[in-house]
Design an enzyme around this catalytic site. Structure first.
Site, PDB file in Angstrom:
ATOM      1  N   ASP A  81       0.880  -1.156   0.033  1.00 43.29           N
ATOM      2  CA  ASP A  81       0.142  -0.095  -0.093  1.00 43.29           C
ATOM      3  C   ASP A  81       0.951   1.410   0.181  1.00 43.29           C
ATOM      4  O   ASP A  81       1.962   1.297   0.572  1.00 43.29           O
ATOM      5  CB  ASP A  81      -0.806   0.043   1.196  1.00 43.29           C
ATOM      6  CG  ASP A  81      -2.039   0.895   1.051  1.00 43.29           C
ATOM      7  OD1 ASP A  81      -2.552   1.604   0.025  1.00 43.29           O
ATOM      8  OD2 ASP A  81      -2.460   1.233   2.232  1.00 43.29           O
ATOM      9  N   HIS A 136       2.797   3.560  -8.828  1.00 45.60           N
ATOM     10  CA  HIS A 136       2.642   1.710  -9.163  1.00 45.60           C
ATOM     11  C   HIS A 136       3.835   1.288  -9.953  1.00 45.60           C
ATOM     12  O   HIS A 136       4.348   0.330  -9.523  1.00 45.60           O
ATOM     13  CB  HIS A 136       1.257   1.619 -10.092  1.00 45.60           C
ATOM     14  CG  HIS A 136       0.117   1.796  -9.176  1.00 45.60           C
ATOM     15  ND1 HIS A 136       0.047   1.720  -7.993  1.00 45.60           N
ATOM     16  CD2 HIS A 136      -0.863   2.826  -9.786  1.00 45.60           C
ATOM     17  CE1 HIS A 136      -1.387   1.978  -7.644  1.00 45.60           C
ATOM     18  NE2 HIS A 136      -1.894   2.718  -8.708  1.00 45.60           N
ATOM     19  N   LEU A 188      10.827 -20.870  -4.881  1.00 40.71           N
ATOM     20  CA  LEU A 188       9.899 -20.163  -4.434  1.00 40.71           C
ATOM     21  C   LEU A 188       8.332 -19.950  -5.207  1.00 40.71           C
ATOM     22  O   LEU A 188       8.384 -20.074  -6.313  1.00 40.71           O
ATOM     23  CB  LEU A 188      10.277 -18.588  -4.563  1.00 40.71           C
ATOM     24  CG  LEU A 188       9.456 -17.415  -4.152  1.00 40.71           C
ATOM     25  CD1 LEU A 188       9.005 -17.351  -2.480  1.00 40.71           C
ATOM     26  CD2 LEU A 188      10.104 -16.102  -4.422  1.00 40.71           C
TER      27      LEU A 188
HETATM   28  C1  FPP Z   1      -1.956   0.332  -3.428  1.00 37.55           C
HETATM   29  O1  FPP Z   1      -1.420   1.507  -3.350  1.00 37.55           O
HETATM   30  C2  FPP Z   1      -1.683  -0.584  -4.320  1.00 37.55           C
HETATM   31  C3  FPP Z   1      -2.026  -0.923  -5.369  1.00 37.55           C
HETATM   32  C4  FPP Z   1      -3.573  -1.063  -5.399  1.00 37.55           C
HETATM   33  C5  FPP Z   1      -1.421  -1.821  -6.625  1.00 37.55           C
HETATM   34  C6  FPP Z   1      -0.409  -2.712  -6.118  1.00 37.55           C
HETATM   35  C7  FPP Z   1       0.533  -2.692  -7.659  1.00 37.55           C
HETATM   36  C8  FPP Z   1       1.935  -2.730  -7.506  1.00 37.55           C
HETATM   37  C9  FPP Z   1       2.761  -2.658  -6.434  1.00 37.55           C
HETATM   38  C10 FPP Z   1       2.467  -2.630  -9.135  1.00 37.55           C
HETATM   39  C11 FPP Z   1       2.367  -3.914  -9.939  1.00 37.55           C
HETATM   40  C12 FPP Z   1       2.082  -5.108  -9.286  1.00 37.55           C
HETATM   41  C13 FPP Z   1       2.934  -6.120  -9.748  1.00 37.55           C
HETATM   42  C14 FPP Z   1       2.853  -7.570  -9.128  1.00 37.55           C
HETATM   43  C15 FPP Z   1       4.002  -6.197 -10.868  1.00 37.55           C
HETATM   44  P1  FPP Z   1      -2.568   2.507  -3.577  1.00 37.55           P
HETATM   45  O2  FPP Z   1      -2.545   3.114  -5.020  1.00 37.55           O
HETATM   46  O3  FPP Z   1      -3.887   2.427  -2.947  1.00 37.55           O
HETATM   47  O4  FPP Z   1      -1.729   3.853  -2.609  1.00 37.55           O
HETATM   48  P2  FPP Z   1      -2.445   5.030  -1.971  1.00 37.55           P
HETATM   49  O5  FPP Z   1      -3.404   4.362  -0.713  1.00 37.55           O
HETATM   50  O6  FPP Z   1      -1.375   5.864  -1.112  1.00 37.55           O
HETATM   51  O7  FPP Z   1      -3.332   5.816  -2.804  1.00 37.55           O
END
Ligand code: FPP
Length: 256
Positions: free
Chosen positions: A36, A53, A147
């Site tokens: 997150d 992201h 893994l």
């Molecule tokens: C939460 O941050 C994150 C996500 C909803 C997506 C997670 C995706 C990645 C880490 C990148 C792609 C993944 C892979 C496996 C290659 P948020 O957007 O909710 O952050 P915020 O709470 O600060 O708005």
């Protein structure tokens, strides 16, 4: 839950420290992560959320490598939730593209390093091109026994439980399951995570003290660590610190 933010050991670990000062005997078998804070990371830098992201995907690569090097057996990443479909279309598209690019670019790394890719969630709801690369990667890495990289995609814990109840109800109605024989083990066998041991350790980045519909059944006895670090800033060093903290936790599973 424990919140901690340890930044004390900033230096990089080199290969001569390959044991990472971690006791292999009490390593978590299964680590799950709620990644997150990508949006907040980008906002702090006056960047588009998508840049957060992108940086987050780089951190995924580093943490997968660290899991492999330390000998962790399963890494489950909450990459896209059932709720994430409500985000703007441009952000969903960017996340799906990042996922597809990640799978394509990491295939060699997975094959060279005995990594098996698995996915949990409503895979059928993902765009066709993402499903294709996902199924291809899972098939090509199926026989690997190092893994397991388990991606939670269009995943929601409640939806998973509803699906399980529905399937057990149908089998009970058809006479294939005797209600007297519905046990915890049977329930586990009807979840996406069938055959995968429950997480030993759940890490959440960005400081929020929530589970956010992740692995609701599976985390009954999981040790939880919350760090204030935003996912794009999460590092191998902090991950190793968390593993060390985990090793000092006493797990009692409800017993004395
Ligand atoms: C939460 O941050 C994150 C996500 C909803 C997506 C997670 C995706 C990645 C880490 C990148 C792609 C993944 C892979 C496996 C290659 P948020 O957007 O909710 O952050 P915020 O709470 O600060 O708005």
């Amino acid at each position: 839950m424990t919140t901690f933010l340890k930044k004390k050991r900033k230096r990089s670990l080199n290969s001569s420290e390959s044991s990472y000062d971690i006791d292999p005997a009490s390593l978590p078998c299964h680590v799950a992560i709620i990644m997150d804070g990508n949006g907040r990371w980008a906002k702090k830098r006056i960047l588009n959320r998508i840049e957060g992201h992108k940086k987050g995907a780089e951190v995924v690569r580093a943490i997968v490598r660290t899991c492999r090097e330390t000998g962790i057996s399963i890494l489950t990443l909450y990459a896209f939730s059932t709720e994430n479909w409500q985000r703007p279309k441009t952000e969903i598209f960017a996340l799906m593209t990042l996922l597809k690019n990640f799978l394509e670019s990491e295939l060699k790394e997975m094959l060279d390093n005995n990594i098996r890719l698995n996915a949990i969630g409503q895979i059928e709801k993902l765009p066709e091109n993402v499903q294709q690369v996902l199924h291809k990667t899972m098939a090509l890495t199926k026989k690997n026994n190092g893994l397991m990289l388990n991606l939670a995609l269009s995943y929601g814990g409640r939806a998973e439980i509803v699906r399980m109840v529905r399937e057990i109800a149908i089998k009970t109605k058809e006479g294939d399951i005797d209600p007297d024989f519905i046990t915890s083990e049977l329930v586990s066998d009807f979840l996406y995570t069938k055959g995968i041991p429950d997480p030993d350790l759940l890490i959440r980045t960005s400081g929020e003290m929530r589970i956010s519909n992740f692995l609701l059944w599976q985390i009954a006895y999981t040790e939880i660590f919350v760090t204030k670090t935003l996912w794009p800033d999460f590092s191998k060093q902090e991950f190793l610190e968390i593993l060390k903290h985990y090793q000092h936790r006493e797990r009692r599973f409800g017993k004395v």
